[in-house]
Design a protein around this motif. Sequence first.
Motif, PDB file in Angstrom:
ATOM      1  N   VAL A 107       0.840  -1.202   0.000  1.00 14.05           N
ATOM      2  CA  VAL A 107       0.000   0.000   0.000  1.00 14.05           C
ATOM      3  C   VAL A 107       0.875   1.253   0.000  1.00 14.05           C
ATOM      4  CG1 VAL A 107      -1.635   1.345   1.371  1.00 14.05           C
ATOM      5  CG2 VAL A 107      -1.995  -1.109   1.066  1.00 14.05           C
ATOM      6  N   GLY A 108       1.947   1.244   0.778  1.00 13.92           N
ATOM      7  CA  GLY A 108       2.857   2.388   0.805  1.00 13.92           C
ATOM      8  C   GLY A 108       3.469   2.660  -0.550  1.00 13.92           C
ATOM      9  N   ALA A 109       3.865   1.601  -1.253  1.00 14.39           N
ATOM     10  CA  ALA A 109       4.440   1.784  -2.588  1.00 14.39           C
ATOM     11  C   ALA A 109       3.403   2.364  -3.542  1.00 14.39           C
ATOM     12  CB  ALA A 109       4.958   0.444  -3.111  1.00 14.39           C
ATOM     13  N   GLY A 110       2.141   1.903  -3.414  1.00 10.88           N
ATOM     14  CA  GLY A 110       1.089   2.433  -4.282  1.00 10.88           C
ATOM     15  C   GLY A 110       0.803   3.898  -4.027  1.00 10.88           C
ATOM     16  N   LEU A 111       0.749   4.284  -2.752  1.00  6.20           N
ATOM     17  CA  LEU A 111       0.531   5.689  -2.422  1.00  6.20           C
ATOM     18  C   LEU A 111       1.687   6.560  -2.885  1.00  6.20           C
ATOM     19  CD1 LEU A 111      -0.980   5.285   1.165  1.00  6.20           C
ATOM     20  CD2 LEU A 111      -2.203   5.752  -0.974  1.00  6.20           C
ATOM     21  N   LEU A 112       2.890   6.006  -2.861  1.00  3.94           N
ATOM     22  CA  LEU A 112       4.056   6.743  -3.360  1.00  3.94           C
ATOM     23  C   LEU A 112       3.948   6.954  -4.867  1.00  3.94           C
ATOM     24  CD1 LEU A 112       6.865   7.916  -2.615  1.00  3.94           C
ATOM     25  CD2 LEU A 112       7.820   5.670  -3.165  1.00  3.94           C
ATOM     26  N   LEU A 113       3.519   5.917  -5.595  1.00  6.38           N
ATOM     27  CA  LEU A 113       3.395   6.026  -7.049  1.00  6.38           C
ATOM     28  C   LEU A 113       2.313   7.030  -7.455  1.00  6.38           C
ATOM     29  CD1 LEU A 113       3.658   2.262  -8.103  1.00  6.38           C
ATOM     30  CD2 LEU A 113       5.348   4.052  -8.514  1.00  6.38           C
ATOM     31  N   THR A 114       1.233   7.083  -6.682  1.00  7.84           N
ATOM     32  CA  THR A 114       0.145   8.001  -7.024  1.00  7.84           C
ATOM     33  C   THR A 114       0.306   9.372  -6.382  1.00  7.84           C
ATOM     34  OG1 THR A 114      -1.148   7.136  -5.159  1.00  7.84           O
ATOM     35  CG2 THR A 114      -1.483   6.113  -7.323  1.00  7.84           C
ATOM     36  N   GLY A 115       1.389   9.551  -5.625  1.00  2.00           N
ATOM     37  CA  GLY A 115       1.617  10.825  -4.957  1.00  2.00           C
ATOM     38  C   GLY A 115       2.946  11.446  -5.310  1.00  2.00           C
ATOM     39  N   PRO A 116       3.906  11.454  -4.369  1.00  2.00           N
ATOM     40  CA  PRO A 116       5.170  12.160  -4.584  1.00  2.00           C
ATOM     41  C   PRO A 116       5.964  11.692  -5.801  1.00  2.00           C
ATOM     42  CG  PRO A 116       4.900  11.572  -2.276  1.00  2.00           C
ATOM     43  CD  PRO A 116       3.811  10.883  -3.018  1.00  2.00           C
ATOM     44  N   ALA A 117       5.834  10.419  -6.198  1.00  2.00           N
ATOM     45  CA  ALA A 117       6.661   9.884  -7.278  1.00  2.00           C
ATOM     46  C   ALA A 117       6.045  10.058  -8.656  1.00  2.00           C
ATOM     47  CB  ALA A 117       6.942   8.400  -7.024  1.00  2.00           C
ATOM     48  N   GLN A 118       4.891  10.707  -8.754  1.00  2.00           N
ATOM     49  CA  GLN A 118       4.233  10.847 -10.051  1.00  2.00           C
ATOM     50  C   GLN A 118       5.106  11.576 -11.077  1.00  2.00           C
ATOM     51  OE1 GLN A 118       0.359  12.635  -9.101  1.00  2.00           O
ATOM     52  NE2 GLN A 118      -0.614  10.827  -9.990  1.00  2.00           N
ATOM     53  N   GLY A 119       5.886  12.528 -10.633  1.00  2.00           N
ATOM     54  CA  GLY A 119       6.698  13.297 -11.572  1.00  2.00           C
ATOM     55  C   GLY A 119       8.111  12.802 -11.716  1.00  2.00           C
ATOM     56  N   LEU A 120       8.404  11.615 -11.164  1.00  2.00           N
ATOM     57  CA  LEU A 120       9.756  11.069 -11.207  1.00  2.00           C
ATOM     58  C   LEU A 120       9.827   9.901 -12.190  1.00  2.00           C
ATOM     59  CD1 LEU A 120      10.519  11.030  -7.360  1.00  2.00           C
ATOM     60  CD2 LEU A 120      11.093  12.821  -9.012  1.00  2.00           C
ATOM     61  N   TRP A 121      11.064   9.690 -12.702  1.00  4.59           N
ATOM     62  CA  TRP A 121      11.294   8.505 -13.537  1.00  4.59           C
ATOM     63  C   TRP A 121      11.437   7.301 -12.609  1.00  4.59           C
ATOM     64  CZ3 TRP A 121      14.692   4.548 -14.199  1.00  4.59           C
ATOM     65  CH2 TRP A 121      14.642   3.871 -15.433  1.00  4.59           C
ATOM     66  N   PRO A 122      10.924   6.130 -12.920  1.00  6.55           N
ATOM     67  CA  PRO A 122      10.414   5.707 -14.234  1.00  6.55           C
ATOM     68  C   PRO A 122       8.907   5.900 -14.406  1.00  6.55           C
ATOM     69  CG  PRO A 122      10.634   3.807 -12.835  1.00  6.55           C
ATOM     70  CD  PRO A 122      11.089   4.972 -12.008  1.00  6.55           C
ATOM     71  N   VAL A 123       8.231   6.500 -13.408  1.00  4.20           N
ATOM     72  CA  VAL A 123       6.784   6.662 -13.522  1.00  4.20           C
ATOM     73  C   VAL A 123       6.433   7.524 -14.726  1.00  4.20           C
ATOM     74  CG1 VAL A 123       4.704   7.478 -12.347  1.00  4.20           C
ATOM     75  CG2 VAL A 123       6.540   6.388 -11.034  1.00  4.20           C
ATOM     76  N   THR A 124       7.269   8.535 -14.983  1.00  3.87           N
ATOM     77  CA  THR A 124       6.989   9.434 -16.104  1.00  3.87           C
ATOM     78  C   THR A 124       7.138   8.744 -17.448  1.00  3.87           C
ATOM     79  OG1 THR A 124       9.289  10.178 -15.969  1.00  3.87           O
ATOM     80  CG2 THR A 124       7.645  11.488 -14.796  1.00  3.87           C
ATOM     81  N   ALA A 125       7.865   7.651 -17.516  1.00  8.20           N
ATOM     82  CA  ALA A 125       8.094   6.951 -18.789  1.00  8.20           C
ATOM     83  C   ALA A 125       7.062   5.862 -19.044  1.00  8.20           C
ATOM     84  CB  ALA A 125       9.503   6.358 -18.801  1.00  8.20           C
ATOM     85  N   GLU A 126       6.161   5.621 -18.107  1.00  7.59           N
ATOM     86  CA  GLU A 126       5.222   4.510 -18.252  1.00  7.59           C
ATOM     87  C   GLU A 126       4.211   4.740 -19.376  1.00  7.59           C
ATOM     88  OE1 GLU A 126       4.695   2.126 -14.221  1.00  7.59           O
ATOM     89  OE2 GLU A 126       3.760   4.116 -14.118  1.00  7.59           O
ATOM     90  N   VAL A 127       3.750   5.967 -19.536  1.00  8.66           N
ATOM     91  CA  VAL A 127       2.762   6.244 -20.573  1.00  8.66           C
ATOM     92  C   VAL A 127       3.329   5.924 -21.949  1.00  8.66           C
ATOM     93  CG1 VAL A 127       1.364   8.029 -21.669  1.00  8.66           C
ATOM     94  CG2 VAL A 127       1.603   7.990 -19.175  1.00  8.66           C
TER      95      VAL A 127
END
Length: 625
Positions: A107-127
């Motif tokens: 759950v912590g990892a999910g909240l991180l992905l949908t919160g503070p890490a949204q603008g960080l790589w590799p999340v930004t490259a997923e689209v």
Amino acid sequence: MDATIPTREAGETREAGEAGEAEPAHRTRGPLRTSRPPRTRGPLRTTEAEAAEAEAAEADTTGPAQTAGPAQTAPPRPGRSPALSSGAARAAVRVGAFAVCQAALMVGAGLLLTGPAQGLWPVTAEVAAVEALEDARTGTLDALSTVVSALGDTTTVVGLTFLVCLALVLAPRLPRWREAVFLATAVSLQAAVFVLITACVDRTRPDVERLDASPPTSSYTSGHTGAATALYAGLAVLVLSRVRAPWRKPVAALLLLVPLLVGLARLYRGMHHPTDVAGGLANGALSLFVVGRAVLDGHTWAARPPADAVDIAVDAAARRSAPARKHATVIVNPTVTDTATRERLRLVLAQHGYGDSSFVETTAQDPGGGRTAEALRAGAELVVVCGGDGTVRAVADALAGTGVPLVLVPCGTGNLLVRNLDLPLSPAEALAAGLTGEPRALDLGRIEGDGFPAVHFTAMAGAGLDAAMLEATSDRAKSVLGWPAYVLAGVKGLRAPRMRLTVRLDGGPELHRTARMVLVANVGAVQAGAAPVPAARPDDGVLDLAVFDPRGAGGWLRAAGVLLGGGRGAGEGRAVEFHTFRRAELSFTRPQPREVDGDPVGPGLRLAAEVRPGALTVMLPARER
């Protein structure tokens, strides 16, 4: 072997009857009365207060060789040594605690992905990654991804898990309960954590054309990938840890590849972001790790007995005020009794004062009779048998008429005598029940025929369909399919012609019959709760004869109705016919397959069976008074 039928000692309530008596034998219809000792949640656990109370009460009891008199109180339930704790409760607490940590981490990892890490790589490259897969779609890949994605579908995973667990329990000669629990629990834990994650983390699915209907759950994590990881990677763990064949590594590699392909298929079909798939892989892997550490041998958090557990148990037994117990000989069938079971039995014996007991293995040449005879010559006062029906029969054959008590420890697949005596099916519990029980005299059957010498049997013997079924079932089929292999062989045997036979009971007139099979029974029930000879009892002083002659599908249905009805509706000219006797002679017009306690003895033209009342002394839980 002595051919006479010994009568019962004075003071017993049932008479053996005159030799050659022609009148029908009298049956005591009451059920065999035994009571199980009260059980605890773990196989060998109790509270310290219960242990102290039981040990204090046990000081007034005697060893198993003494026959319980009318005024004797029931033996108490023994205390439990700390060395014998299974650690199941402790393991369950640890699994629960680590499952909470697993859920918190995911759950912590999910909240991180949908919160503070949204603008960080590799999340930004997923689209871009998902859109690239959308551009690469073809008809062939669409169809292939549909098949691969279905491998992680809920219905597929639940169905395969059920079938695999069923096979682990039924197929091996020694049921793989631990492996089945590992797989089922890991899949269940993954699903429970997944549901919690989707309730706590709200992540939208990729903004691309999705090839599947969007379920009402969050995109994080991939449920298909997590379920596939728990199932297929769990199977890989079992293959690597339990199989020794050279193909185990390639098979395990293919199984480990399945969750990766499922995750890739989910990405291709536009259902998840790459980090959702990574989360599914992590959730499934953590579930396997947590459950595997608690359940699988060699990777357990459950409390293990200390290295000096036997010494602890022996010391505890020596401090009791009860008289010292004697040496026990344990006859073990190594093909159905694994090392872990033996160690548990050794600790139970030590706790009850049998710390120097000897374990003797059976062999193909000596299924137990010779080993038991050696123990008797050495002065054995208690014999424990660990095996299936064949091992029990061989040991009982050697003990017949000696008065030396026998403790039954079920380790096979049939265990017919144990089931009919309503003893625990857990080896450790059955041993504890026997060691704290009282000696009871049970009947044995003695059977002979052309081509094999006279032997004793404890459960059933017969000729016809059941014997043909046993002969036609190979060891390989039994190891792969378990008891259903007998059913398949029995279906093939239905095409065999009926037998014609002549039956003479207790010297009476000859009875001419046709039949599919005949059973000579000392007990009534078999596996799965079926009772082909419902009235048979192992302590009533007689044997039962069942003649099965159903004709067509309707006949088999009527036979089933007779058995389900406890024998009502049976009789001459019916699908099933029952008789009781002290001695029976069966003659066949053609050689028929025959069996004794599940072991084929070859085809022949004749069987002669007689009862030996009270010939076997068995340690059973104390009767309710």
